[in-house]
Enzyme design. Structure first.
Site, PDB file in Angstrom:
ATOM      1  CB  THR A 120      -0.940  -0.462 -11.378  1.00 26.83           C
ATOM      2  OG1 THR A 120      -0.101   0.691 -11.088  1.00 26.83           O
ATOM      3  CG2 THR A 120      -1.562  -0.276 -12.756  1.00 26.83           C
ATOM      4  CG  ASP A 217      -5.232  13.738  -1.333  1.00 25.84           C
ATOM      5  OD1 ASP A 217      -4.234  14.109  -1.966  1.00 25.84           O
ATOM      6  OD2 ASP A 217      -6.133  13.036  -1.837  1.00 25.84           O
TER       7      ASP A 217
HETATM    8  O1  LIG Z   1       3.362   1.626   0.292  1.00 28.78           O
HETATM    9  P1  LIG Z   1       2.720   2.123  -0.949  1.00 28.78           P
HETATM   10  O2  LIG Z   1       1.574   1.250  -1.393  1.00 28.78           O
HETATM   11  O3  LIG Z   1       3.714   2.344  -2.062  1.00 28.78           O
HETATM   12  O4  LIG Z   1       2.003   3.505  -0.619  1.00 28.78           O
HETATM   13  C1  LIG Z   1       2.551   4.494   0.159  1.00 28.78           C
HETATM   14  C2  LIG Z   1       2.797   5.757  -0.621  1.00 28.78           C
HETATM   15  O5  LIG Z   1       1.540   6.350  -1.008  1.00 28.78           O
HETATM   16  C3  LIG Z   1       1.515   7.704  -0.575  1.00 28.78           C
HETATM   17  O6  LIG Z   1       2.054   8.564  -1.518  1.00 28.78           O
HETATM   18  P2  LIG Z   1       1.237   9.056  -2.793  1.00 28.78           P
HETATM   19  O7  LIG Z   1       1.551   8.178  -3.975  1.00 28.78           O
HETATM   20  O8  LIG Z   1      -0.202   9.216  -2.458  1.00 28.78           O
HETATM   21  O9  LIG Z   1       1.909  10.449  -3.096  1.00 28.78           O
HETATM   22  P3  LIG Z   1       1.729  11.845  -2.325  1.00 28.78           P
HETATM   23  O10 LIG Z   1       2.617  11.777  -1.134  1.00 28.78           O
HETATM   24  O11 LIG Z   1       2.164  12.840  -3.333  1.00 28.78           O
HETATM   25  O12 LIG Z   1       0.283  12.010  -1.960  1.00 28.78           O
HETATM   26  C4  LIG Z   1       2.377   7.685   0.671  1.00 28.78           C
HETATM   27  O13 LIG Z   1       2.824   8.959   1.054  1.00 28.78           O
HETATM   28  C5  LIG Z   1       3.485   6.760   0.273  1.00 28.78           C
HETATM   29  O14 LIG Z   1       4.533   7.404  -0.420  1.00 28.78           O
HETATM   30 MG   LIG Z   2      -1.171  10.707  -1.712  1.00 34.00          MG
END
Ligand SMILES: O=P(O)(O)OC[C@H]1O[C@H](OP(=O)(O)OP(=O)(O)O)[C@H](O)[C@@H]1O
Ligand SMILES: [Mg+2]
Ligand SMILES: O=c1cc[nH]c(=O)[nH]1
Length: 224
Positions: A120, A217
């Site tokens: 989503t 990652d």
């Molecule tokens: O602008 P958005 O569309 O909200 O996406 C950006 C977010 O996605 C990634 O985190 P992720 O959810 O992959 O978590 P992680 O850091 O644990 O990998 C990144 O580090 C941001 O926090």
């Molecule tokens: Mg991530």
């Protein structure tokens, strides 16, 4: 957006600073390269945030102090109170923390754990550890990626709800879509975004193009 629908109004009181420097561009290029291993990626992210932090802290609050050098009395400045707060957004933002506090040694550190649902693209918060009252505080929020903007908008709303009166987001990469959402959703709030690049666009999976892939990652390995 539906064809014929009015374009959303973009309120441009958010400040966006794209740091234009050959060292930033050089490090960013290696970060983007899929051949760069995790250890090198973490080191470069650390170095890059220090360069971005130099710009991001341009308006950090200081106060005048009198000091005695070995030669004479003079006045200078020191970082003022209340201390700035640095908030990395876990996981990937953690890789930016050391580089930021190296420049802001008096800062306090709070933590926000947030994850974006890969289907989503909605962000949710799974951990919060920071002062409830941020009145009068300058806050630096760290996250390598500003993609759809959902994560940063939610994080900054929480900081403002707690009373922060000046928020700077330090991001390695931004998508134009995320910048626009920030401008719209955070209109009227004192927010600055400092980044090394605003890339071309988001792809159909919400990844920044050309981007650097999944920052968390690449720093720490696939979570599942
Ligand atoms: O602008 P958005 O569309 O909200 O996406 C950006 C977010 O996605 C990634 O985190 P992720 O959810 O992959 O978590 P992680 O850091 O644990 O990998 C990144 O580090 C941001 O926090
Ligand atoms: Mg991530
Ligand atoms: O390109 C992207 C978008 C969101 N999160 C990432 O880690 N990378």
């Amino acid at each position: 957006m539906r064809a014929g629908a009015p374009r959303p109004v973009t309120v441009v009181d958010m400040r966006l600073h794209v740091v234009d420097h050959p060292l930033v561009a050089h490090k960013l290029t290696t970060l983007r390269d899929q051949r760069t291993d995790s250890a090198t990626f973490r080191r470069l992210a650390d170095e890059l945030v220090t360069l971005l932090a130099y710009e991001a802290t341009r308006d950090v609050r200081t106060e005048q102090v009198d000091i005695q050098t070995p030669v004479a009395q003079t006045t200078g400045v020191k970082l003022s109170h209340p201390r700035p707060l640095v908030v990395p957004i876990l996981r990937a933002g953690l890789g930016m923390l050391d580089g930021m506090v190296r420049l802001l040694p008096t800062a306090e550190v709070g933590f926000l754990g947030m994850i974006r649902n890969e289907e989503t693209l909605e962000a949710s918060t799974y951990a919060t550890r920071m002062p409830e009252d941020l009145s009068g505080r300058q806050v630096y929020v760290l996250d390598p990626m500003l993609a759809t903007g959902g994560t940063l908008v939610a994080a900054i709303r929480e900081l403002i709800r707690r009373g922060a009166d000046d928020v700077t987001a330090v991001v390695l990469l931004a998508a134009p879509e995320g910048v626009e959402i920030m401008e719209r959703e955070l209109a009227g709030t004192p927010v600055t975004v400092v980044t090394a690049s605003v890339d071309e666009r988001l792809n159909e999976h919400g990844y920044i193009v050309p981007g650097l892939g999944d920052a968390g990652d690449r720093m720490y390995g696939a979570a599942e």
